[in-house]
Write a protein that holds these residues in place. Structure first.
Motif, PDB file in Angstrom:
ATOM      1  N   SER A 265       0.795  -1.299   0.092  1.00 38.09           N
ATOM      2  CA  SER A 265       0.067   0.034  -0.007  1.00 38.09           C
ATOM      3  C   SER A 265       0.872   1.277  -0.110  1.00 38.09           C
ATOM      4  CB  SER A 265      -0.953   0.027   1.256  1.00 38.09           C
ATOM      5  OG  SER A 265      -0.221   0.074   2.276  1.00 38.09           O
ATOM      6  N   GLY A 266       0.274   2.311  -0.665  1.00 37.60           N
ATOM      7  CA  GLY A 266       1.091   3.563  -0.684  1.00 37.60           C
ATOM      8  C   GLY A 266       0.888   4.130  -1.904  1.00 37.60           C
ATOM      9  N   THR A 267       2.007   5.003  -2.249  1.00 37.73           N
ATOM     10  CA  THR A 267       1.990   6.001  -3.550  1.00 37.73           C
ATOM     11  C   THR A 267       3.034   5.513  -4.555  1.00 37.73           C
ATOM     12  OG1 THR A 267       2.945   7.543  -2.522  1.00 37.73           O
ATOM     13  CG2 THR A 267       0.639   7.586  -2.512  1.00 37.73           C
ATOM     14  N   VAL A 268       2.672   5.679  -5.719  1.00 35.75           N
ATOM     15  CA  VAL A 268       3.625   5.651  -6.763  1.00 35.75           C
ATOM     16  C   VAL A 268       3.868   6.648  -7.853  1.00 35.75           C
ATOM     17  CG1 VAL A 268       4.824   4.232  -8.658  1.00 35.75           C
ATOM     18  CG2 VAL A 268       4.320   3.008  -6.666  1.00 35.75           C
ATOM     19  N   VAL A 269       4.889   7.476  -7.801  1.00 31.38           N
ATOM     20  CA  VAL A 269       4.534   8.537  -9.137  1.00 31.38           C
ATOM     21  C   VAL A 269       5.734   7.956 -10.134  1.00 31.38           C
ATOM     22  CG1 VAL A 269       5.334  10.953  -9.398  1.00 31.38           C
ATOM     23  CG2 VAL A 269       4.586  10.200  -7.239  1.00 31.38           C
ATOM     24  N   THR A 270       4.981   8.004 -11.424  1.00 31.72           N
ATOM     25  CA  THR A 270       5.864   7.297 -12.568  1.00 31.72           C
ATOM     26  C   THR A 270       5.406   8.242 -13.817  1.00 31.72           C
ATOM     27  OG1 THR A 270       6.459   5.426 -13.932  1.00 31.72           O
ATOM     28  CG2 THR A 270       4.300   5.554 -12.913  1.00 31.72           C
ATOM     29  N   SER A 271       6.260   8.523 -14.791  1.00 25.99           N
ATOM     30  CA  SER A 271       5.659   9.283 -15.886  1.00 25.99           C
ATOM     31  C   SER A 271       4.879  10.264 -15.613  1.00 25.99           C
ATOM     32  CB  SER A 271       4.961   8.537 -16.695  1.00 25.99           C
ATOM     33  OG  SER A 271       5.827   7.189 -17.294  1.00 25.99           O
TER      34      SER A 271
END
Length: 251
Positions: free
Chosen positions: A68-74
């Motif tokens: 769980s959590g956040t991913v920043v991509t593109s």
């Protein structure tokens, strides 16, 4: 038997209490011999590269994990809440204010979302055939064809090995960054380039599972819990599913 002077006993008790406070980070003292690796799995004493190798092996061999959590991509931020194992996974992904649910069992991938996800113009009162199709898909599990571009894009969120392999990476020179704690579990922290390349907290209790990842470049923070806790994955019921054919509508 020689009696211990009362003053010496009091001093020993006081020193022990103060050293305990030092271990918890409340105060900092010199002369305390408390071993932060006492009673742990021992990986905290290893070089950083060996800790990284051990935690990768533990993650790869685990039967299940809750991520769980956040991913920043593109340039996009994805909020993940996924339970994963070797033969599939399920959970929710939120992107650009829209939440959709993914479920994969074996090679079969299903996606569940509202009408606006499938056809944003729906909210503007569009009466076209596309809007009718979007209404049909609203709140249903849609079987994603393996030949559709969306299959590769979304199935990665449900693939434990692919997702962990892509995420458990620190950049730059790898070092240990002290003993810490994550949700009550003692950890050893790995840092890439003194933290600018990301940090990873590894469990010092039981198997050396990764517990918390802060990605380099403010690219998100993820928690890894419920390692090896099995869960059931089943295809949705027929009355909850829509088979759209060889290609999904353009969302």
């Amino acid at each position: 038997m020689t009696a211990i002077p009362q003053g010496r006993t009091r001093r020993a008790t006081l020193v022990g209490a103060m050293c305990a406070l030092a271990v918890t980070g409340t105060v900092t003292l010199t002369g305390c011999s408390e071993d932060p690796d006492a009673g742990t799995n021992g990986v905290g004493k290893l070089p950083a590269d060996k800790i990284q190798s051990r935690t990768r092996t533990a993650a790869e061999s685990a039967t299940a994990v809750h991520l769980s959590g956040t991913v920043v991509t593109s340039g996009r931020t994805y909020k993940l809440d996924m339970r994963l194992k070797s033969d599939g996974g399920s959970g929710e992904v939120t992107a650009e204010g829209t939440t959709f649910r993914l479920l994969r069992t074996g090679e079969q991938l299903f996606l569940k979302a509202d009408a606006e996800f499938w056809h944003p113009e729906h909210a503007k009162g569009d009466d076209s055939d596309d809007t009718a199709a979007a209404d049909k898909l609203d709140g249903k599990y849609v079987k994603v064809p393996q030949g559709d571009p969306s299959y590769k894009k979304f199935s990665g969120f449900t693939d434990k090995d692919v997702l962990l392999d892509g995420l458990l990476t620190l950049h730059g020179t790898l070092e240990t960054d002290g003993h810490h704690e994550e949700s009550g579990t003692r950890t050893i922290r790995l840092a890439g380039d003194k933290g600018s390349g990301g940090t990873l907290d590894v469990s010092l209790e039981g198997k050396p599972y990764p517990l918390r990842l802060v990605r380099a470049g403010s690219a998100g923070t993820l928690l890894f819990t419920e390692w090896d806790k099995d869960f059931k994955i089943e295809e949705p019921k027929q009355d909850e599913t829509v088979d759209y054919g060889k290609a999904l509508p353009t969302s």
